[in-house]
Design a protein around this motif. Structure first.
Motif, PDB file in Angstrom:
ATOM      1  N   ILE A 102    -145.485 -53.016  31.455  1.00 42.51           N
ATOM      2  CA  ILE A 102    -146.329 -51.905  31.016  1.00 42.51           C
ATOM      3  C   ILE A 102    -145.605 -51.144  29.919  1.00 42.51           C
ATOM      4  CG2 ILE A 102    -145.447 -50.241  32.727  1.00 42.51           C
ATOM      5  CD1 ILE A 102    -148.374 -49.210  32.947  1.00 42.51           C
ATOM      6  N   ILE A 103    -146.345 -50.747  28.908  1.00 41.67           N
ATOM      7  CA  ILE A 103    -145.848 -49.844  27.873  1.00 41.67           C
ATOM      8  C   ILE A 103    -146.675 -48.577  28.001  1.00 41.67           C
ATOM      9  CG2 ILE A 103    -145.472 -49.473  25.411  1.00 41.67           C
ATOM     10  CD1 ILE A 103    -145.470 -52.481  25.012  1.00 41.67           C
ATOM     11  N   THR A 104    -146.023 -47.477  28.279  1.00 37.00           N
ATOM     12  CA  THR A 104    -146.769 -46.259  28.573  1.00 37.00           C
ATOM     13  C   THR A 104    -146.017 -45.009  28.143  1.00 37.00           C
ATOM     14  OG1 THR A 104    -147.831 -44.956  30.334  1.00 37.00           O
ATOM     15  CG2 THR A 104    -145.804 -46.131  30.904  1.00 37.00           C
ATOM     16  N   GLY A 105    -146.790 -43.988  27.792  1.00 38.09           N
ATOM     17  CA  GLY A 105    -146.201 -42.683  27.601  1.00 38.09           C
ATOM     18  C   GLY A 105    -145.861 -42.098  28.965  1.00 38.09           C
ATOM     19  N   LEU A 106    -144.991 -41.120  28.983  1.00 39.66           N
ATOM     20  CA  LEU A 106    -144.667 -40.434  30.227  1.00 39.66           C
ATOM     21  C   LEU A 106    -145.477 -39.140  30.268  1.00 39.66           C
ATOM     22  CD1 LEU A 106    -140.786 -40.947  30.425  1.00 39.66           C
ATOM     23  CD2 LEU A 106    -142.644 -42.503  31.060  1.00 39.66           C
ATOM     24  N   PRO A 107    -146.396 -39.033  31.213  1.00 39.57           N
ATOM     25  CA  PRO A 107    -147.324 -37.902  31.203  1.00 39.57           C
ATOM     26  C   PRO A 107    -146.654 -36.565  31.509  1.00 39.57           C
ATOM     27  CG  PRO A 107    -147.540 -39.139  33.242  1.00 39.57           C
ATOM     28  CD  PRO A 107    -146.611 -39.929  32.366  1.00 39.57           C
ATOM     29  N   ASN A 108    -147.151 -35.529  30.870  1.00 37.75           N
ATOM     30  CA  ASN A 108    -146.693 -34.189  31.228  1.00 37.75           C
ATOM     31  C   ASN A 108    -147.409 -33.763  32.508  1.00 37.75           C
ATOM     32  OD1 ASN A 108    -149.243 -32.858  30.670  1.00 37.75           O
ATOM     33  ND2 ASN A 108    -148.766 -32.971  28.481  1.00 37.75           N
TER      34      ASN A 108
ATOM     35  N   ARG B 237    -152.950 -37.249  33.257  1.00 36.94           N
ATOM     36  CA  ARG B 237    -153.076 -38.344  34.204  1.00 36.94           C
ATOM     37  C   ARG B 237    -152.372 -39.574  33.642  1.00 36.94           C
ATOM     38  NH1 ARG B 237    -154.037 -38.039  39.280  1.00 36.94           N
ATOM     39  NH2 ARG B 237    -154.839 -40.189  39.183  1.00 36.94           N
ATOM     40  N   PHE B 238    -151.721 -40.314  34.512  1.00 36.65           N
ATOM     41  CA  PHE B 238    -150.969 -41.489  34.114  1.00 36.65           C
ATOM     42  C   PHE B 238    -151.824 -42.478  33.340  1.00 36.65           C
ATOM     43  CE2 PHE B 238    -150.077 -45.930  35.513  1.00 36.65           C
ATOM     44  CZ  PHE B 238    -148.940 -46.148  34.741  1.00 36.65           C
ATOM     45  N   GLU B 239    -153.029 -42.750  33.850  1.00 39.71           N
ATOM     46  CA  GLU B 239    -153.866 -43.779  33.225  1.00 39.71           C
ATOM     47  C   GLU B 239    -154.290 -43.409  31.808  1.00 39.71           C
ATOM     48  OE1 GLU B 239    -156.563 -41.585  36.271  1.00 39.71           O
ATOM     49  OE2 GLU B 239    -154.448 -42.107  35.979  1.00 39.71           O
ATOM     50  N   LYS B 240    -154.172 -42.133  31.438  1.00 36.83           N
ATOM     51  CA  LYS B 240    -154.571 -41.695  30.103  1.00 36.83           C
ATOM     52  C   LYS B 240    -153.489 -41.927  29.052  1.00 36.83           C
ATOM     53  CE  LYS B 240    -158.583 -40.116  31.466  1.00 36.83           C
ATOM     54  NZ  LYS B 240    -159.846 -40.769  31.046  1.00 36.83           N
ATOM     55  N   VAL B 241    -152.259 -42.196  29.482  1.00 38.53           N
ATOM     56  CA  VAL B 241    -151.171 -42.346  28.513  1.00 38.53           C
ATOM     57  C   VAL B 241    -150.656 -43.786  28.438  1.00 38.53           C
ATOM     58  CG1 VAL B 241    -150.454 -39.943  28.717  1.00 38.53           C
ATOM     59  CG2 VAL B 241    -149.427 -41.656  30.229  1.00 38.53           C
ATOM     60  N   VAL B 242    -151.298 -44.697  29.176  1.00 44.31           N
ATOM     61  CA  VAL B 242    -150.898 -46.105  29.142  1.00 44.31           C
ATOM     62  C   VAL B 242    -151.293 -46.705  27.793  1.00 44.31           C
ATOM     63  CG1 VAL B 242    -151.268 -48.382  30.149  1.00 44.31           C
ATOM     64  CG2 VAL B 242    -151.012 -46.390  31.641  1.00 44.31           C
ATOM     65  N   ILE B 243    -150.369 -47.395  27.174  1.00 46.49           N
ATOM     66  CA  ILE B 243    -150.602 -47.994  25.860  1.00 46.49           C
ATOM     67  C   ILE B 243    -150.996 -49.459  25.976  1.00 46.49           C
ATOM     68  CG2 ILE B 243    -149.520 -48.545  23.629  1.00 46.49           C
ATOM     69  CD1 ILE B 243    -147.624 -46.133  24.181  1.00 46.49           C
ATOM     70  N   LEU B 244    -150.279 -50.199  26.798  1.00 47.57           N
ATOM     71  CA  LEU B 244    -150.513 -51.633  26.966  1.00 47.57           C
ATOM     72  C   LEU B 244    -149.987 -52.024  28.337  1.00 47.57           C
ATOM     73  CD1 LEU B 244    -151.551 -53.907  24.962  1.00 47.57           C
ATOM     74  CD2 LEU B 244    -149.161 -54.503  24.638  1.00 47.57           C
TER      75      LEU B 244
ATOM     76  N   TRP C 269    -150.382 -55.578  34.440  1.00 51.60           N
ATOM     77  CA  TRP C 269    -150.046 -55.218  35.818  1.00 51.60           C
ATOM     78  C   TRP C 269    -151.106 -55.799  36.741  1.00 51.60           C
ATOM     79  CZ3 TRP C 269    -148.571 -49.471  37.210  1.00 51.60           C
ATOM     80  CH2 TRP C 269    -147.187 -49.292  37.028  1.00 51.60           C
ATOM     81  N   PRO C 270    -150.729 -56.115  37.990  1.00 49.48           N
ATOM     82  CA  PRO C 270    -151.753 -56.506  38.961  1.00 49.48           C
ATOM     83  C   PRO C 270    -152.805 -55.406  39.063  1.00 49.48           C
ATOM     84  CG  PRO C 270    -149.555 -56.940  39.817  1.00 49.48           C
ATOM     85  CD  PRO C 270    -149.369 -56.150  38.556  1.00 49.48           C
ATOM     86  N   ILE C 271    -154.073 -55.785  39.012  1.00 45.53           N
ATOM     87  CA  ILE C 271    -155.158 -54.793  39.013  1.00 45.53           C
ATOM     88  C   ILE C 271    -155.065 -53.869  40.221  1.00 45.53           C
ATOM     89  CG2 ILE C 271    -157.658 -54.474  39.168  1.00 45.53           C
ATOM     90  CD1 ILE C 271    -157.990 -57.045  37.573  1.00 45.53           C
ATOM     91  N   GLY C 272    -154.843 -54.426  41.375  1.00 51.65           N
ATOM     92  CA  GLY C 272    -154.764 -53.604  42.574  1.00 51.65           C
ATOM     93  C   GLY C 272    -153.638 -52.596  42.515  1.00 51.65           C
ATOM     94  N   TRP C 273    -152.496 -53.009  41.968  1.00 54.65           N
ATOM     95  CA  TRP C 273    -151.355 -52.097  41.910  1.00 54.65           C
ATOM     96  C   TRP C 273    -151.594 -50.977  40.907  1.00 54.65           C
ATOM     97  CZ3 TRP C 273    -147.893 -49.731  44.252  1.00 54.65           C
ATOM     98  CH2 TRP C 273    -146.772 -49.149  43.635  1.00 54.65           C
ATOM     99  N   PHE C 274    -152.185 -51.269  39.785  1.00 50.94           N
ATOM    100  CA  PHE C 274    -152.456 -50.217  38.811  1.00 50.94           C
ATOM    101  C   PHE C 274    -153.398 -49.165  39.394  1.00 50.94           C
ATOM    102  CE2 PHE C 274    -154.850 -48.313  35.295  1.00 50.94           C
ATOM    103  CZ  PHE C 274    -153.799 -47.852  34.495  1.00 50.94           C
TER     104      PHE C 274
ATOM    105  N   ALA D 237    -152.204 -45.280  40.014  1.00 53.74           N
ATOM    106  CA  ALA D 237    -152.904 -44.166  39.371  1.00 53.74           C
ATOM    107  C   ALA D 237    -153.520 -43.223  40.398  1.00 53.74           C
ATOM    108  CB  ALA D 237    -153.984 -44.718  38.438  1.00 53.74           C
ATOM    109  N   LYS D 238    -154.173 -43.791  41.409  1.00 58.08           N
ATOM    110  CA  LYS D 238    -154.839 -42.962  42.419  1.00 58.08           C
ATOM    111  C   LYS D 238    -153.849 -42.089  43.175  1.00 58.08           C
ATOM    112  CE  LYS D 238    -157.715 -43.262  46.572  1.00 58.08           C
ATOM    113  NZ  LYS D 238    -158.400 -44.174  47.519  1.00 58.08           N
ATOM    114  N   GLU D 239    -152.708 -42.674  43.542  1.00 64.34           N
ATOM    115  CA  GLU D 239    -151.701 -41.937  44.306  1.00 64.34           C
ATOM    116  C   GLU D 239    -150.810 -41.062  43.432  1.00 64.34           C
ATOM    117  OE1 GLU D 239    -151.473 -41.815  47.544  1.00 64.34           O
ATOM    118  OE2 GLU D 239    -153.059 -43.290  47.926  1.00 64.34           O
ATOM    119  N   ASP D 240    -151.008 -41.148  42.107  1.00 63.59           N
ATOM    120  CA  ASP D 240    -150.197 -40.375  41.163  1.00 63.59           C
ATOM    121  C   ASP D 240    -148.710 -40.634  41.377  1.00 63.59           C
ATOM    122  OD1 ASP D 240    -150.156 -38.723  38.957  1.00 63.59           O
ATOM    123  OD2 ASP D 240    -150.032 -36.872  40.108  1.00 63.59           O
ATOM    124  N   TYR D 241    -148.388 -41.908  41.572  1.00 66.58           N
ATOM    125  CA  TYR D 241    -147.006 -42.294  41.851  1.00 66.58           C
ATOM    126  C   TYR D 241    -146.055 -41.985  40.693  1.00 66.58           C
ATOM    127  CZ  TYR D 241    -147.861 -44.848  46.238  1.00 66.58           C
ATOM    128  OH  TYR D 241    -148.151 -45.192  47.540  1.00 66.58           O
TER     129      TYR D 241
END
Length: 253
Positions: free
Chosen positions: A53-59, A63-70, A73-78, A82-86
């Protein structure tokens, strides 16, 4: 590979970076993030990586899913992540914010007893064939924070592979960023010949001391050339400067 002055670089000097140079050549002219994702998956599989995963680090307000660039990842894990805000508890993300050096996931510290959420993140990742990984923190001079994190089951990460992975990851990040948000073109004379030469030897895995010996100048002078190149390229470290110089075709490998 040649120096900026046209002199050949001995093969043995950059044997450890062969994988990086091959990868850079494979994505240099790609024009879509999807094509780059495919190339990353193919090249990084050599080291045992299955997901990345290539992603920004959210402030705190993002939300995490809003800063993901590329991502690959396994669909279930993503969805779970995101849901658990891990991202708020992930020890890998936490270390990313506090270092500029690449690291293995096992090097990201957390206390299992006092940080149950951190332990939960790492434990649940194993259910998706993500027990271990390698992460590249990315810090911009304007305060931007991102990372390139990759994982797998049977990783093959000898010491000589890590500098190659560092350069591969940084170049991939820069290439994706250029596609999504193009930067202005850089003039070919942006860097001095010595600055370009210092970056070429850095790309070949040479330290400042080694480069000084090769060029007949002091280690301190080499470091000054690298620092100057970083400033001109708006890079936060040597590897990012190399990646940008390659991307702008200011140096060749």
């Amino acid at each position: 590979m040649e120096t900026p002055l046209g002199e050949p670089v001995p093969h043995q000097c950059y044997a450890h970076a062969t994988e990086a140079f091959d990868f850079i050549g494979s994505i240099e002219n790609l024009t879509s993030s999807e094509d780059i994702m495919t190339a990353i998956a193919k090249s990084f599989a050599i080291f045992g990586f299955e997901n990345f995963i290539i992603t920004g680090l959210p402030n705190p307000r993002e939300r995490f899913e809003k800063v993901v660039i590329l991502k690959k990842w396994p669909i279930g894990w993503f969805d779970i992540y995101a849901k658990e805000d891990y991202v708020r508890a992930d020890p890998v993300i936490r270390l990313c914010r506090n270092t500029v050096q690449p690291f293995e996931w096992s090097e990201a510290p957390y206390n299992r007893d006092r940080e149950p959420r951190a332990a939960e993140v790492m434990h649940r990742a194993r259910d998706f064939r993500m027990p271990d990984g390698f992460c590249l923190p990315i810090h911009g001079i304007s305060g931007y924070e991102a990372c390139f994190s990759m994982s797998g089951v049977d990783l093959d990460l000898p010491p000589r592979a890590k500098p190659a992975l560092h350069l591969m990851s940084m170049y991939a990040f820069e290439r994706v960023r250029q596609i999504l948000d193009p930067l202005p073109c850089r003039k070919v004379d942006l860097l001095t010949p010595r600055e370009r030469e210092a970056l070429v030897w850095a790309a070949a895995g040479k330290s400042a001391a080694d480069t000084g010996d090769i060029l007949g100048i002091t280690e301190r002078t080499v470091t000054a050339h690298i620092v100057s190149a970083c400033q001109k390229l708006e890079a936060t470290n040597k590897t990012q400067a190399v990646a940008r110089a390659l991307q702008y075709k200011l140096i060749q490998v």
